[in-house]
Design an enzyme around this catalytic site. Sequence first.
Site, PDB file in Angstrom:
ATOM      1  N   ALA A 129      19.399  66.587  64.977  1.00  0.00           N
ATOM      2  CA  ALA A 129      18.654  66.373  66.232  1.00  0.00           C
ATOM      3  C   ALA A 129      17.935  67.640  66.695  1.00  0.00           C
ATOM      4  CB  ALA A 129      19.607  65.892  67.322  1.00  0.00           C
ATOM      5  N   TRP A 181      29.149  65.702  70.584  1.00  0.00           N
ATOM      6  CA  TRP A 181      28.234  65.255  71.629  1.00  0.00           C
ATOM      7  C   TRP A 181      28.837  64.041  72.338  1.00  0.00           C
ATOM      8  CZ3 TRP A 181      23.830  61.440  70.600  1.00  0.00           C
ATOM      9  CH2 TRP A 181      23.011  61.311  71.735  1.00  0.00           C
ATOM     10  N   LYS A 192      13.570  66.583  70.452  1.00  0.00           N
ATOM     11  CA  LYS A 192      13.557  67.955  70.963  1.00  0.00           C
ATOM     12  C   LYS A 192      12.473  68.792  70.302  1.00  0.00           C
ATOM     13  CE  LYS A 192      17.293  66.213  72.501  1.00  0.00           C
ATOM     14  NZ  LYS A 192      18.330  66.257  73.481  1.00  0.00           N
ATOM     15  N   ASP A 246      23.820  64.217  61.391  1.00  0.00           N
ATOM     16  CA  ASP A 246      23.006  63.997  62.586  1.00  0.00           C
ATOM     17  C   ASP A 246      22.119  65.229  62.772  1.00  0.00           C
ATOM     18  OD1 ASP A 246      21.917  63.443  65.020  1.00  0.00           O
ATOM     19  OD2 ASP A 246      23.788  63.565  66.158  1.00  0.00           O
TER      20      ASP A 246
HETATM   21  C1  LIG Z   1      23.661  65.745  68.735  1.00  0.00           C
HETATM   22  C2  LIG Z   1      22.607  64.761  69.104  1.00  0.00           C
HETATM   23  N1  LIG Z   1      22.343  63.750  68.278  1.00  0.00           N
HETATM   24  C3  LIG Z   1      21.412  62.836  68.538  1.00  0.00           C
HETATM   25  C4  LIG Z   1      20.677  62.892  69.695  1.00  0.00           C
HETATM   26  C5  LIG Z   1      19.700  61.771  69.908  1.00  0.00           C
HETATM   27  O1  LIG Z   1      18.532  62.035  70.484  1.00  0.00           O
HETATM   28  P1  LIG Z   1      17.424  60.957  70.791  1.00  0.00           P
HETATM   29  O2  LIG Z   1      17.999  59.582  70.701  1.00  0.00           O
HETATM   30  O3  LIG Z   1      16.971  61.287  72.175  1.00  0.00           O
HETATM   31  O4  LIG Z   1      16.366  61.175  69.769  1.00  0.00           O
HETATM   32  C6  LIG Z   1      20.915  63.918  70.622  1.00  0.00           C
HETATM   33  C7  LIG Z   1      20.199  63.989  71.884  1.00  0.00           C
HETATM   34  O5  LIG Z   1      20.582  64.613  72.838  1.00  0.00           O
HETATM   35  C8  LIG Z   1      21.911  64.883  70.305  1.00  0.00           C
HETATM   36  O6  LIG Z   1      22.189  65.897  71.121  1.00  0.00           O
END
Ligand SMILES: Cc1ncc(COP(=O)(O)O)c(C=O)c1O
Length: 396
Positions: free
Chosen positions: A212, A129, A245, A210
């Site tokens: 998500a 990411w 999400k 991670d």
């Molecule tokens: C792989 C991944 N990790 C972590 C996140 C963190 O999301 P948030 O800080 O919006 O909860 C995202 C959001 O797009 C993501 O795609």
Amino acid sequence: MLDKLEKLPPDPILGVTAAFRRDTSPGKVDLGVGVYRDIAGNTPVPQAVREAERQVLAEQVTKVYVGPAGNAEFNERIVGLALGPLASVLRGRTATIQTVGGCGALRVGAELVRAANPDAVIHVSTPTWANHEPLVGSSGLALQRYPYYDPATRDVDFDRMFEHIGRLASGSVVLLHGCCHNPTGVDLEPGHWSALADLMAKRGLLPFVDLAYQGFGDDLQSDVAGLRALAQRVPQFLLAISCSKNFGLYRERTGALATVASSADAAAAIATHQARIARRLYSMPPDHGAAVAARLLASPELLASWESEVASMVSRMKSLRALLASRLAALRPDGDFGWLTRQRGMFSLLGLDDAGITALREQHHVYMPQDGRINVAGISDANVDYVARAIAQQIG
Ligand SMILES: Cc1ncc(COP(=O)(O)O)c(C=O)c1O
């Protein structure tokens, strides 16, 4: 003094949204942004979340500070959602802190690693990411990459990954995507997770998972089978959870960092470090999203109805994948588009070169980050033919 600052280039993902907004073409399509979209192109708040929110607002009598670790009930329940029955087995060795979304969890986790060992190196997948390296790297820790995705097979190159990780120095941190790998849509299989976990335990490596997109691959349980296999095998790990999400809580900035230590004493010490890191960065997390998620997870009725809403989001994403694959196959009978339906979650990589992605944007008004990551939830019955024709033209 401040006049010296020069303008920065746009963020690789947020910049796509800004460019999309500026485009005045009526047929423009946004496959860039990382949010779920329904059939009408909206990003709804699930009904169960709205109901939990109504209850929270009706009962809330104070907005007094919550403290750096946030909402204790949320922390307990969100780790329970991720780890299932293992959460209670590991409870005595787990230090959980509510964070500012999954991003906050990743950053606090990196800061925790730095507090423990400023020389530790965090290893991220190739690719990963776009925000991982900036977020985690801002802690000051060194970053390196491990092999993950094979563009030729559009699958994980597990042998290379395993071999590479097996050679890392003891004490290295390995950042893994819990499910629905962003940007490739390609996940490790449960057997891969167990093998990697045994390897990391043996070599003294620290997994940092991670999570998500729990629920966006197949369902809320199957998506974390790999994570749970790992949690059973390693003595220590970090888990960054995002509720953006699956709960649709994006702007409420709701997440958690759970750190599982080798002993209860170590976990108690870790909790004090996590609280200090949060205090120094932003003091305390926002309350609302966590209070809503805790309320939902505490109610069997709301939980069941949310699960079925997540299931319908997944089935929509799967059918959009199948729809795009079939349109592409019709336009390009020479091509194999089975990867689109094999991959999971919102994202896949188109595999086009830089010129192809630029042509999609400039000639066809189809937007995505320059790495060619598409969000399948940006496709609809109305635009799928147009998108497929545009992509088919760019395939060499
Ligand atoms: C792989 C991944 N990790 C972590 C996140 C963190 O999301 P948030 O800080 O919006 O909860 C995202 C959001 O797009 C993501 O795609």
